[in-house]
Design a protein around this motif. Structure first.
Motif, PDB file in Angstrom:
ATOM      1  N   PHE A   5      35.622  26.361  28.882  1.00  0.00           N
ATOM      2  CA  PHE A   5      35.133  27.370  29.657  1.00  0.00           C
ATOM      3  C   PHE A   5      36.797  28.402  30.400  1.00  0.00           C
ATOM      4  O   PHE A   5      38.022  27.208  29.737  1.00  0.00           O
ATOM      5  N   ARG A   6      36.788  29.372  30.590  1.00  0.00           N
ATOM      6  CA  ARG A   6      38.366  29.678  31.198  1.00  0.00           C
ATOM      7  C   ARG A   6      38.087  30.283  31.861  1.00  0.00           C
ATOM      8  O   ARG A   6      37.586  31.378  32.220  1.00  0.00           O
ATOM      9  N   ILE A   7      39.007  30.880  32.702  1.00  0.00           N
ATOM     10  CA  ILE A   7      39.444  31.797  34.025  1.00  0.00           C
ATOM     11  C   ILE A   7      40.657  32.087  33.735  1.00  0.00           C
ATOM     12  O   ILE A   7      41.652  32.103  33.497  1.00  0.00           O
ATOM     13  N   VAL A   8      39.894  33.599  34.362  1.00  0.00           N
ATOM     14  CA  VAL A   8      40.460  34.529  34.235  1.00  0.00           C
ATOM     15  C   VAL A   8      40.924  35.093  35.550  1.00  0.00           C
ATOM     16  O   VAL A   8      39.904  35.598  36.029  1.00  0.00           O
ATOM     17  N   LEU A   9      42.154  34.684  36.814  1.00  0.00           N
ATOM     18  CA  LEU A   9      41.929  35.354  38.077  1.00  0.00           C
ATOM     19  C   LEU A   9      42.918  36.137  38.255  1.00  0.00           C
ATOM     20  O   LEU A   9      44.702  35.817  37.661  1.00  0.00           O
ATOM     21  N   TYR A  10      42.808  37.205  39.682  1.00  0.00           N
ATOM     22  CA  TYR A  10      43.896  37.303  39.698  1.00  0.00           C
ATOM     23  C   TYR A  10      43.881  36.672  41.496  1.00  0.00           C
ATOM     24  O   TYR A  10      43.499  36.781  42.346  1.00  0.00           O
ATOM     25  N   ALA A  11      45.499  36.880  42.351  1.00  0.00           N
ATOM     26  CA  ALA A  11      46.019  35.732  43.299  1.00  0.00           C
ATOM     27  C   ALA A  11      47.136  36.574  43.319  1.00  0.00           C
ATOM     28  O   ALA A  11      48.329  37.015  42.748  1.00  0.00           O
TER      29      ALA A  11
END
Ligand code: AMP
Ligand code: MG
Length: 336
Positions: A5-11
């Motif tokens: 699994f891979r998560i890409v996020l803006y924070a």
């Protein structure tokens, strides 16, 4: 779940991003423990063992198992059993066939088929119980659990205040709000593999926002027995791997539904898609089928506009035909 699994996020900051991502990965691990059919101590395996040792008796299950089984049973009913979470006994037999390179023995296959059938399983979402109507039943959530894990991981991110994220589970992707200043995440899709030994190149891309895209069907996990190529997806009517060459990309508002629909349409074929998709609001599919006459492609529902693949797109990863690439400015298309 046999994948990564891979998560890409803006924070707003790393202090917001790191704990959010860690908690989302931990949630995926938790679901893996509960829903795995490989781990004989998983809740899934323990519950169905207890239920099928005493057919007709309701066995208590967790909210996680209840949620996934309830959705699995909905897709099973809507697909007239093309998708079937009770396929476990047949899958176990088929895994042995793949290792040995020979079809299952007829008596073993008949016994596995007798223990298969979504109508032989009762899931009560209110009481949170499952009941098996036959002995020897085994459950397999391999066609839906990845999608559910995407949904649950996104729910965790949202609890941490993250809205702009994309989660990829082995090629099944769930997009939340798009990157700042864009209308969607660019997701590249590969075509039907014509050379079974090599991952096909990315053929085109779609923009995805607040939607899930799952692919199923044609696979590098296929096995050849007596000159016939069989998929790791089984036809619940025969208990054997599919022999049709099909690649299905299914779009739905959530990951579990997209995942299950892609598997269901792989079994039912393009002809089954319109009625099935009509049951699930906001769903769509693109289907590529290879027949002796050639390759036929069709789309159903509101399939998003397709854009050329990004030039630097790598080949599809093993075992999937969808992969994500970096966000674009969204000018090449519109979000579904
Ligand atoms: P997917 O890659 O999402 O299409 O899921 C394939 C996996 O689902 C297989 O590896 C099996 O674990 C399971 N499976 C196989 N055939 C079926 C079926 N007819 N219905 C539901 N799950 C299936
Ligand atoms: Mg699936």
């Amino acid at each position: 779940m046999g994948t990564s699994f891979r998560i890409v996020l803006y924070a707003a900051s790393r202090t917001q991003a790191d704990p959010a991502a860690a908690a989302a990965y931990a949630r995926i691990d938790e679901l893996e423990q509960a829903l795995s059919d490989w781990n004989t101590h998983s809740e899934l395996c323990c519950a169905i063992r207890a239920a099928s040792a005493a057919p007709g008796t309701a066995v208590a299950i967790s909210p996680d198992l209840t949620r996934v089984l309830a959705r699995a049973q909905e897709v099973a009913a809507a697909s007239h059993g093309a998708f079937d979470p009770t396929i476990g006994a047949c899958v176990a037999l088929w895994r042995r066939s793949r290792r040995r390179g020979e079809l299952p023995a007829p008596d073993a296959l008949a016994a596995a088929l007798a223990a298969t059938g979504h109508a032989k399983l009762h899931v009560d979402p209110m009481a949170r119980t499952l009941t098996a109507r036959v002995p020897g039943m085994a459950l397999d959530l391999g066609g839906i659990a990845k999608g559910d894990a995407l949904d649950e991981a996104l729910a965790v991110l949202r609890r941490h205040g993250i809205e702009r994220a994309l989660i990829d589970g082995g090629g099944d992707v769930l997009a939340a709000a798009p990157p700042p200043g864009t209308t969607g995440w660019t997701v590249g899709l590969a075509e039907l593999a014509l050379d079974p030994d090599r991952p096909p190149p990315v053929a085109f891309a779609v923009l995805l926002a607040d939607a899930a895209l799952a692919t199923s069907g044609d696979t590098y996990r296929a096995v050849e027995i007596d000159g016939l190529r069989y998929s790791h997806i089984l036809d619940p009517r025969t208990g054997l791997g599919l022999t049709r060459r099909i690649l299905v990309a299914a779009l739905a508002p959530d990951g579990a539904t997209a995942d299950a629909l892609a598997t269901a349409i792989s079994v039912g074929g393009a002809g089954s898609a319109p009625a099935l998709l009509a049951t699930f609001p906001g769903s769509a599919a693109r289907i590529v089928e290879r027949a002796p006459e050639g390759v036929a492609t069709c789309t159903f529902g509101r399939w998003p506009p397709m854009m050329p693949a990004p030039v630097d797109a790598p080949a599809a990863p093993d075992d999937s035909s969808a992969l994500t690439t970096e966000a674009t400015d969204g000018s090449a298309g519109t979000a579904p």
